[in-house]
Design a protein around this motif. Structure first.
Motif, PDB file in Angstrom:
ATOM      1  N   ASN A 165     -11.769   5.245  -6.903  1.00 21.01           N
ATOM      2  CA  ASN A 165     -12.342   5.315  -5.566  1.00 21.01           C
ATOM      3  C   ASN A 165     -13.489   4.315  -5.410  1.00 21.01           C
ATOM      4  N   VAL A 166     -14.269   4.137  -6.462  1.00 23.47           N
ATOM      5  CA  VAL A 166     -15.336   3.132  -6.453  1.00 23.47           C
ATOM      6  C   VAL A 166     -14.748   1.733  -6.313  1.00 23.47           C
ATOM      7  N   ALA A 167     -13.693   1.466  -7.064  1.00 26.12           N
ATOM      8  CA  ALA A 167     -13.049   0.154  -6.981  1.00 26.12           C
ATOM      9  C   ALA A 167     -12.478  -0.085  -5.593  1.00 26.12           C
ATOM     10  N   ARG A 168     -11.873   0.924  -5.007  1.00 23.53           N
ATOM     11  CA  ARG A 168     -11.299   0.774  -3.669  1.00 23.53           C
ATOM     12  C   ARG A 168     -12.382   0.527  -2.616  1.00 23.53           C
ATOM     13  N   GLU A 169     -13.514   1.207  -2.768  1.00 24.49           N
ATOM     14  CA  GLU A 169     -14.602   0.985  -1.818  1.00 24.49           C
ATOM     15  C   GLU A 169     -15.165  -0.434  -1.966  1.00 24.49           C
ATOM     16  N   ALA A 170     -15.232  -0.925  -3.203  1.00 17.64           N
ATOM     17  CA  ALA A 170     -15.684  -2.306  -3.411  1.00 17.64           C
ATOM     18  C   ALA A 170     -14.726  -3.287  -2.744  1.00 17.64           C
ATOM     19  N   ARG A 218     -14.903   8.191   0.783  1.00 20.99           N
ATOM     20  CA  ARG A 218     -13.958   7.874   1.859  1.00 20.99           C
ATOM     21  C   ARG A 218     -12.510   8.014   1.384  1.00 20.99           C
ATOM     22  N   PHE A 219     -12.309   7.896   0.069  1.00 19.46           N
ATOM     23  CA  PHE A 219     -10.947   7.872  -0.466  1.00 19.46           C
ATOM     24  C   PHE A 219     -10.529   9.206  -1.078  1.00 19.46           C
ATOM     25  N   GLU A 220     -11.355  10.232  -0.888  1.00 17.68           N
ATOM     26  CA  GLU A 220     -10.981  11.557  -1.368  1.00 17.68           C
ATOM     27  C   GLU A 220     -10.004  12.209  -0.395  1.00 17.68           C
ATOM     28  N   GLY A 221      -9.264  13.179  -0.870  1.00 15.43           N
ATOM     29  CA  GLY A 221      -8.300  13.869  -0.014  1.00 15.43           C
ATOM     30  C   GLY A 221      -7.222  12.926   0.473  1.00 15.43           C
ATOM     31  N   ASN A 222      -6.986  12.918   1.785  1.00 16.28           N
ATOM     32  CA  ASN A 222      -5.958  12.043   2.351  1.00 16.28           C
ATOM     33  C   ASN A 222      -6.413  10.597   2.490  1.00 16.28           C
ATOM     34  N   GLY A 223      -7.721  10.364   2.329  1.00 19.50           N
ATOM     35  CA  GLY A 223      -8.229   8.995   2.390  1.00 19.50           C
ATOM     36  C   GLY A 223      -8.238   8.432   3.803  1.00 19.50           C
TER      37      GLY A 223
END
Length: 485
Positions: free
Chosen positions: A351-356, A411-416
């Motif tokens: 999730n950290v990588a996706r937010e970056a 932001r990427f938890e659950g359904n994202g």
């Protein structure tokens, strides 16, 4: 005062005519368009003759505000679609999740893949966007090399490569420059995994030409001596000849059933045929390998760089990532390499990588070409027009990502995020096939770096620029502090 001869005057007038001709044609074309019902076509600004708005597009990227090009025109013309001219082509920009969904859902029916002329000159196979059934099946077969089932067996090798890289380039260093090291790491890894090139000295020589190629990849497509494009074409030719030699030797090894033939991407390509049993020739394979090197190297190196940047800026995020990775490390026998089970546990880290990648997407966007006339959002799109979609039309839109400049992995938890709003790898049939590869490489690197080091940025306000991909303006120098594991 000298008197200008009649013949000289004729020559001067003729030269002036030639110089003015593109502008005259441009004005005539605009006039003819304005005489029609202009509401049928997307509104926009075509910029200068030939070069269009390309210089403005590139300049804003180098200033670190690439989203300004998209946002300004969305506000001025339309939040859904506008027209411009980029890289010598009439370009329609589709915006928002609706535009993304439309393009991804109509691949090979209304639109097909397209790349700027500079890329086609440097990597000829990049222009191979045929929509016939045989070509599509061939692409699908090659994409199987990047499926999770195929790549899982390389996780241990990725882990070894990350450990070796950190030992060689980070250990016993007070300061390191992250971006060039990430590029070095990304390139070394793709050389190993794609064609088993483990010789670091040879890979380093290989990279010198590769760096020249990258510098000219996104440029005005004018091939003149001294230009970055001309240099990049020369570097590409050298690389493709070099790889073609590796291909020929690999073919011999396969034909002779040599036991030590590597099971890598190159071998898979050599053994993959189209529906008619036809195989790619040596130079075609070499050309595709160059394209894969570019794609596999750029995404990984950019993502790793910005993950390191944000972890330095946000200690509480770093601690959460480190806790997750240390828990994985403690659960394994000492010395055992990472495997898919470990990767699947790295949920917060991913999730950290996706937010970056949301805040600094490795790719600004991608191109398509209209293969027929069609209507979108009430506007007519003409066959042959080029189409561009940008991550910036959604990634930083507060309607989809509240407080968009805030780094928030939740932001990427659950359904994202909502569908078609988060698209760092594109979507549809032309979605980047390296997305699974990127995930594995990024998470393996994160595991190793946070369990061995803590760091801080040297320049607190270092800007992000696009040249042609996102990078820190000063290369992201950091101070290192080794961690006890």
């Amino acid at each position: 005062m000298e008197v200008i001869s009649f013949s000289m005057l004729i020559i001067l007038l003729f030269a002036l005519f030639l110089i003015s001709l593109p502008l005259l044609l441009f004005l005539i074309q605009n006039k003819s368009h304005s005489s029609k019902n202009t509401t049928m076509f997307p509104h926009g600004n075509m910029g200068w003759p030939i070069i269009g708005e390309t210089l403005e597009f590139l300049k804003l990227g180098r200033k670190g505000i690439p989203e300004k090009f998209i946002n300004d025109r969305m506000q001025k013309f339309s939040s859904k679609v506008f027209k411009t001219s980029l890289f010598g082509e009439t370009m329609v920009v589709l915006c928002g999740p609706e535009g993304n969904k439309f393009l991804f859902s109509n691949e090979n029916t209304l639109v097909k893949g397209w790349v700027p002329g500079s890329i086609r000159k440097i990597i000829p196979s990049a222009g191979n966007v045929s929509t016939n059934e045989g070509a599509i099946k061939m692409r699908k077969k090659l994409q199987t090399s990047f499926k999770l089932e195929t790549l899982q067996k390389f996780i241990g090798k990725m882990d070894l490569a990350a450990k070796e890289h950190l030992t060689t380039h980070w250990d016993n260093k007070k300061e390191v420059l992250v971006f060039p090291l990430a590029k070095n790491y990304g390139f070394s890894l793709v050389c190993q995994l794609f064609m088993s090139l483990d010789d670091h000295v040879e890979a380093a020589k290989f990279y010198d030409h590769f760096a020249v190629l990258l510098a000219g990849l996104i440029s005005i497509p004018i091939d003149l001596p001294g230009t970055s494009l001309h240099k990049a074409i020369g570097a590409s030719n050298i690389l493709r000849k070099y790889i073609a030699e590796i291909v020929r030797q690999r073919k011999l090894d396969i034909a002779e059933r040599v036991e030590s033939v590597p099971q890598d991407i190159l071998s898979h390509m050599l053994l993959t045929s189209d529906e008619n049993g036809q195989f790619l020739n040596d130079m075609e394979i070499a050309d595709r390998i160059v394209g894969l090197l570019v794609a596999g190297h750029d995404t990984v190196s950019a993502a790793i760089t910005f993950i390191v940047k944000y972890l330095a800026e946000l200690p509480h995020i770093y601690e959460e990532v480190q806790n997750e990775q240390r828990e994985i490390l403690r659960s394994k026998p000492k010395g055992e390499l990472l495997n898919w089970e470990d990767i699947s546990r790295m949920k917060y880290s991913w999730n950290v990588a996706r937010e970056a990648m949301r805040l600094a997407s490795p790719a600004q966007g991608f191109f398509r070409e209209a293969i027929t006339n069609f209507t979108y959002a009430g506007f007519s799109i003409q066959k042959g027009w080029k189409i561009y979609w940008s991550t910036y039309s959604t990634h930083k839109d507060p309607n989809y990502f509240p407080n968009p400049e805030t780094f928030d992995p939740s932001r990427f938890e659950g359904n994202g995020p909502a569908p078609y709003t988060y698209i760092p790898f594109g979507g549809g049939p032309h979605m980047c096939p390296g997305n699974v590869y990127a995930r594995l490489v990024i998470l393996v690197f994160m595991h190793n770096v946070v369990t061995r080091f803590k760091w801080e940025k040297i320049f607190a306000d270092e800007r992000i620029i696009i040249d042609p991909l996102p990078k820190p303006a000063k290369g992201l120098p950091i101070r290192l502090q080794p961690q006890c594991t």
